[in-house]
Design an enzyme around this catalytic site. Structure first.
Site, PDB file in Angstrom:
ATOM      1  N   GLN A   1      -6.871   5.881  -4.145  1.00  0.00           N
ATOM      2  CA  GLN A   1      -6.663   7.332  -4.200  1.00  0.00           C
ATOM      3  C   GLN A   1      -7.982   8.017  -4.528  1.00  0.00           C
ATOM      4  OE1 GLN A   1      -3.941   8.996  -3.261  1.00  0.00           O
ATOM      5  NE2 GLN A   1      -3.030   7.024  -2.690  1.00  0.00           N
ATOM      6  N   SER A   2      -8.929   7.893  -3.590  1.00  0.00           N
ATOM      7  CA  SER A   2     -10.265   8.438  -3.826  1.00  0.00           C
ATOM      8  C   SER A   2     -10.283   9.960  -3.810  1.00  0.00           C
ATOM      9  CB  SER A   2     -11.248   7.899  -2.777  1.00  0.00           C
ATOM     10  OG  SER A   2     -10.922   8.370  -1.486  1.00  0.00           O
TER      11      SER A   2
ATOM     12  N   THR B   1      -2.852   1.105  -4.420  1.00  0.00           N
ATOM     13  CA  THR B   1      -3.277   2.164  -3.510  1.00  0.00           C
ATOM     14  C   THR B   1      -4.617   2.769  -3.918  1.00  0.00           C
ATOM     15  OG1 THR B   1      -2.668   4.362  -2.652  1.00  0.00           O
ATOM     16  CG2 THR B   1      -1.802   3.780  -4.825  1.00  0.00           C
TER      17      THR B   1
ATOM     18  N   ASP C   1      -1.926  -1.114   5.781  1.00  0.00           N
ATOM     19  CA  ASP C   1      -2.086  -0.589   7.139  1.00  0.00           C
ATOM     20  C   ASP C   1      -3.542  -0.482   7.555  1.00  0.00           C
ATOM     21  OD1 ASP C   1      -2.759   1.561   5.454  1.00  0.00           O
ATOM     22  OD2 ASP C   1      -2.157   3.037   6.969  1.00  0.00           O
TER      23      ASP C   1
ATOM     24  N   CYS D   1      -6.533   3.132  -7.618  1.00  0.00           N
ATOM     25  CA  CYS D   1      -7.964   3.309  -7.882  1.00  0.00           C
ATOM     26  C   CYS D   1      -8.300   4.763  -7.594  1.00  0.00           C
ATOM     27  CB  CYS D   1      -8.798   2.386  -6.999  1.00  0.00           C
ATOM     28  SG  CYS D   1     -10.573   2.777  -7.060  1.00  0.00           S
TER      29      CYS D   1
ATOM     30  N   ASP E   1      -0.064   5.009   1.245  1.00  0.00           N
ATOM     31  CA  ASP E   1      -0.249   5.888   2.397  1.00  0.00           C
ATOM     32  C   ASP E   1      -0.291   5.062   3.687  1.00  0.00           C
ATOM     33  OD1 ASP E   1      -0.442   7.914   0.515  1.00  0.00           O
ATOM     34  OD2 ASP E   1      -2.628   7.772   0.423  1.00  0.00           O
TER      35      ASP E   1
ATOM     36  N   ASP F   1       0.865  -1.168   0.000  1.00  0.00           N
ATOM     37  CA  ASP F   1       0.000   0.000   0.000  1.00  0.00           C
ATOM     38  C   ASP F   1       0.914   1.234   0.000  1.00  0.00           C
ATOM     39  OD1 ASP F   1      -2.356   1.499   0.165  1.00  0.00           O
ATOM     40  OD2 ASP F   1      -2.337   1.484   2.349  1.00  0.00           O
TER      41      ASP F   1
ATOM     42  N   CYS G   1     -12.014  -1.967  -8.567  1.00  0.00           N
ATOM     43  CA  CYS G   1     -10.594  -1.787  -8.256  1.00  0.00           C
ATOM     44  C   CYS G   1     -10.344  -1.228  -6.861  1.00  0.00           C
ATOM     45  CB  CYS G   1      -9.921  -0.906  -9.308  1.00  0.00           C
ATOM     46  SG  CYS G   1     -10.714   0.688  -9.611  1.00  0.00           S
TER      47      CYS G   1
ATOM     48  N   SER H   1      -2.771  10.845   5.901  1.00  0.00           N
ATOM     49  CA  SER H   1      -3.459  12.028   6.416  1.00  0.00           C
ATOM     50  C   SER H   1      -4.960  11.838   6.260  1.00  0.00           C
ATOM     51  CB  SER H   1      -3.030  13.279   5.649  1.00  0.00           C
ATOM     52  OG  SER H   1      -3.887  14.373   5.956  1.00  0.00           O
TER      53      SER H   1
ATOM     54  N   ARG I   1      -9.166  -2.826   5.071  1.00  0.00           N
ATOM     55  CA  ARG I   1      -9.541  -3.074   3.685  1.00  0.00           C
ATOM     56  C   ARG I   1      -8.402  -3.716   2.890  1.00  0.00           C
ATOM     57  NH1 ARG I   1      -9.895   2.654   3.922  1.00  0.00           N
ATOM     58  NH2 ARG I   1      -8.030   3.693   3.132  1.00  0.00           N
TER      59      ARG I   1
END
Length: 226
Positions: free
Chosen positions: A52-53, A50, A126, A89, A9, A7, A99, A16, A129
């Protein structure tokens, strides 16, 4: 091929709750880049998967996301490390895509791109999910069980505590050189922390001692921890 999936972040850089929205907000976790370098030196191909919404939420665009990853790749290069590919994603939680973790679409795409099975491939994350995504493609995902009395509640807090107190924490696994022990050693390497291995003959005894407080945490398979 030795493939390791990370992953981003909370594993490579500080996370954050407000999202990482620009290159200035991307700050590597101390030791993470060097740990990836050690994986590279061991012959591992490291790729990222990762969510990335923030893109889907309109907090940043694809160009800015690419700029963040350019900064990451440059920092990795300075540490003698590399990440072979970044799978991400960009969708929000309500997009219904395949994804976004915890769905396994990104992991399946990695397997298809590299032409390998991900059974047994280390996947480091971390959050819950990340684990849930692995359960979709692995028969027996590795999990981390922690005694409730420990002064940390997340993986990031665990790593920070271990860095402040090297050699103080111990961990159990079923045996030495087993897949779960190797997963724990990979976690130590990626996080660049010093925790002490205590091998057990089986998972049940290890979990019992974690519950009793004799052992801080246990790396094992999901069935062995239930």
């Amino acid at each position: 091929m030795k493939l390791v999936i990370l992953d981003r972040d909370g594993v490579i850089n500080h996370d954050s709750p407000a999202f990482i929205k620009n290159p200035d907000e991307w700050i590597p976790i101390p030791g993470s880049l060097e740990a990836i370098a050690r994986l590279n030196q061991a012959g591992c191909h490291v790729v990222l998967a990762t969510n990335q919404s923030g893109v889907g939420r309109g907090l940043l665009d694809i160009a800015t996301l690419c700029a963040i990853h350019d900064k990451m790749h440059l920092a990795l290069a300075h540490a003698g490390a590399r990440v072979d590919a970044v799978f991400y994603c960009p969708h929000g939680a309500d997009a219904g895509c395949d994804c976004r973790k915890p769905k396994p679409g990104m992991l399946e795409e990695i397997a298809a791109r590299y032409g390998v099975s991900l059974q047994g491939a280390p996947v480091v994350g971390d959050s819950l999910r990340d684990l849930q995504a692995v359960t979709m493609i692995a028969s027996f995902p590795n999990i981390l069980v922690v005694n409730v009395g420990q002064p940390f509640k997340t993986v990031q807090e665990l790593v920070a505590y271990a860095k402040r107190s090297p050699g103080k924490l111990n961990f159990a696994s079923a045996g030495t050189g087993t897949s779960t022990h190797l997963a724990a050693e990979l976690f130590k390497s990626v996080a660049a922390i010093d925790i002490v291995h205590v091998p057990y003959k089986g998972g049940a005894a290890a979990v019992t001692d974690v519950i009793g407080g004799q052992i801080a945490m246990y790396f094992g398979t999901l069935p062995s921890a239930l």
